[in-house]
Design an enzyme around this catalytic site. Sequence first.
Site, PDB file in Angstrom:
ATOM      1  CB  SER A   1      -0.957  -0.034   1.198  1.00  0.00           C
ATOM      2  OG  SER A   1      -1.935   0.983   1.085  1.00  0.00           O
TER       3      SER A   1
ATOM      4  CG  HIS B   1      -6.063  -0.768  -0.894  1.00  0.00           C
ATOM      5  ND1 HIS B   1      -5.260  -0.289  -1.906  1.00  0.00           N
ATOM      6  CD2 HIS B   1      -5.382  -0.594   0.256  1.00  0.00           C
ATOM      7  CE1 HIS B   1      -4.135   0.151  -1.377  1.00  0.00           C
ATOM      8  NE2 HIS B   1      -4.180  -0.012  -0.075  1.00  0.00           N
TER       9      HIS B   1
END
Length: 294
Positions: A75, A182
């Site tokens: 991430s 996400h």
Amino acid sequence: MGRELAEVYPFARECYERADEVLGAPLSRIAWVGPADVLTQTQNAQPAILLHSYVAWSLLPADLRERTVVAAGHSLGEFTAYTIAGALSLEDALQLVRRRGELMWEAGNANPGSMAAIIGLDADAVEELCRAVDGTVVPANFNSPGQLVISGEVPAVAAACEEAKARGAKRALPLPVSGAFHSPLMEGARAGLEEALEGVEISDPKFPIIANAVAEPVVDAGRARELLVTQLTSPVRWIESVQRMREYKPQAWIEPGPGAVLTGLARRIDKSISVRSVGDPAGLDYAVEGLRNG
């Protein structure tokens, strides 16, 4: 976070001073002293984690860093990976992730969501249960076999957790996050991140970066720019990313920065992988010793 390195190494302290100046905020004090509720705000946590990771990496001897064959980041860590690979300057990376954190927080306020860890079900089962409940909920992090994270609307995530337990999950744990990262609920952050990325120079990375969204190596700046935006609403394909890095046959693995979460995930993905975490002076010495002695 990073304080011990700054106390021992002048370079580390200089990096924190530069970050404070670039961001126009006392990131060093927030990282070293807190309070925790301020540090964990995503607009502060993202630059703090990136800076700690960058400093820890940069303190490795140059000849060892030059042996790098591939990198990846989970991430936020994907921005760090591009920074250590020379694709982004530290100053630009800090401002980018600070802006990314602000945009994600704003998207979370506009479209409230949550995330939860599902333990004990495989990827196919988690994807199926997400489809089985009403509302928006999707797999967000494919962290390791049997450990996935789902993300989406609050009622849908809660329903998916109950469905996961009914289907045999060992645990379904809500996560303390400020939004559905996400997932499609982050769509509102895309335009802002695209604009922020357009305002910085990105170079081709010195070594391949395995991108979260596609688990494929990125070697050119244009592709990096595209996938850093795609990542906002796409799952982190960490299992595939680690497996892809394995294909480069690295002689050693390093996790720079706070904690050792990725070290643990790597071992669950492939027990043959041995990772050395570098977050403080002792970890740095241990990593260098291991790299020198094979």
